[in-house]
Design a protein around this motif. Sequence first.
Motif, PDB file in Angstrom:
ATOM      1  N   LEU A 292      -1.944  -1.020  -4.028  1.00 53.35           N
ATOM      2  CA  LEU A 292      -3.410  -0.180  -3.872  1.00 53.35           C
ATOM      3  C   LEU A 292      -2.416   1.149  -3.521  1.00 53.35           C
ATOM      4  O   LEU A 292      -1.742   0.690  -2.883  1.00 53.35           O
TER       5      LEU A 292
ATOM      6  N   ARG B 155      -9.258   5.621  -2.726  1.00 52.88           N
ATOM      7  CA  ARG B 155      -8.155   4.715  -2.923  1.00 52.88           C
ATOM      8  C   ARG B 155      -8.900   3.644  -4.833  1.00 52.88           C
ATOM      9  O   ARG B 155      -9.645   3.993  -5.195  1.00 52.88           O
TER      10      ARG B 155
ATOM     11  N   ASP C 269       0.453   5.071   0.263  1.00 52.21           N
ATOM     12  CA  ASP C 269      -0.476   6.546   0.841  1.00 52.21           C
ATOM     13  C   ASP C 269       0.624   7.860   0.788  1.00 52.21           C
ATOM     14  O   ASP C 269       1.829   8.078   1.074  1.00 52.21           O
TER      15      ASP C 269
ATOM     16  N   LYS D  43       0.660  -1.182  -0.056  1.00 56.80           N
ATOM     17  CA  LYS D  43      -0.275   0.083   0.188  1.00 56.80           C
ATOM     18  C   LYS D  43       0.611   1.408  -0.278  1.00 56.80           C
ATOM     19  O   LYS D  43       1.748   1.100   1.206  1.00 56.80           O
TER      20      LYS D  43
END
Length: 428
Positions: A331, A361, A304, A302
């Motif tokens: 992701l 997302r 972010d 992930k």
Amino acid sequence: MEKFVIEGGRMLSGSITPGGNKNEALPALAACLLTDETVVLNNVPEIKDVQVMLEVIENLGASVERLSANRYAIRADNLQDIPRPNRELCQRIRASILFAGPLLGRKMAVDLSPPGGDVIGRRRLDTHFSGFVDLGAIVEVRDIYRLRARTGLRGTDIFLDEQSVTATENLIMAACLAQGQTTLLNAACEPHVQNLCHLLNAMGAQIHGIGTNTVVINGVERLHGAEHNIGPDYLEIGSYAALAAVTGGELTINGVRESDLRMILKVFSRIGIMTDVHGETLTVPGRQELKVKRDLHGVIPKIDDAPWPAFPTDLMSIAITAATQSNGPVLFFEKMFEGRMFFVDSLISMGASIILCDPHRVVVAGPSQLYGATLESPDVRAGMALLIASLCARGRSTIYNIRQIDRGYEKIEQKLQSLGAAIERVGV
């Protein structure tokens, strides 16, 4: 109106030097209004947003002189008593809000129109105005923002309810001429915030805690002229590094600051983009086999964003585009703006395998062969992302609304052509 016409599929290689940091130049220009003496700024990127800021400054009664390419002298010795920045100009750019702090600090009054800028989600101004109120200003919010400090600004402790970059910059500039000491808690500390503080200190301000989330400003009676060099744009550096990797070329980027790039390069390595930094030179090796690096136990990674020193939100669009050319799923979680992800519809139309989970997302499963398409730039960073996609795609792409790209990237097609890109700017 203009458009870009791109023939994709070429390996882009060579050497470039990034322009000055847009996000440093804009508040630095606003800071010139804090003194009636001349301030000289070097390495100013000659982009659309800077041109608008300079027009606003001239409209307020200050003089602007272009000393040479990327070098400007600003002298604000004849400002209006109650400054009213031009409404139409202010509505072109988000950075026009940065005139509030210096004008309130120096003139104790300003009437400011709501700013414009990118449509990537809600961008609050509450943190700015609550901070001005804490400093002793009266704020009236109507069709314009009317700010007054009839008895002057007074230093105080201010806890920002979010780590807003522009609110931090605005409050620091206002506090420079306030009476007493101001302490900003939960302040933003991005490189451009730090460099603004260095400029202000060169002008005679007393700012401590630079680079931390607690900034202390001891107010002074007046500021004086200075000369300041705008630092390299690490967002442009990140954009070109991703571009080289997805087209398979070897690229040398000169004049970088490694301290600005640590998290960016760490995140890029997770989607397979490897780089080497030696001194002020960053190299992207050619013909990289891009592969997503899974987390422990084979978990899908992930990526972010968050305030500095985390991965910058302005490079999320670029990283997502690069991930379409990397082998494996990843992701992306955009935490800051609910409208930034919608540009992925354009990538999907080009052949990318992307699932838009919700406004924040997306899951990217690469690699995907991209194909040329007719596109429109929704904002400055997504526009650059679509340009990167077009350059690695098979066939011809046309990108409209390229003024958005011009807002943040100086001489973009000339730099790309020097690397071997087949790109042309065409009138519409």
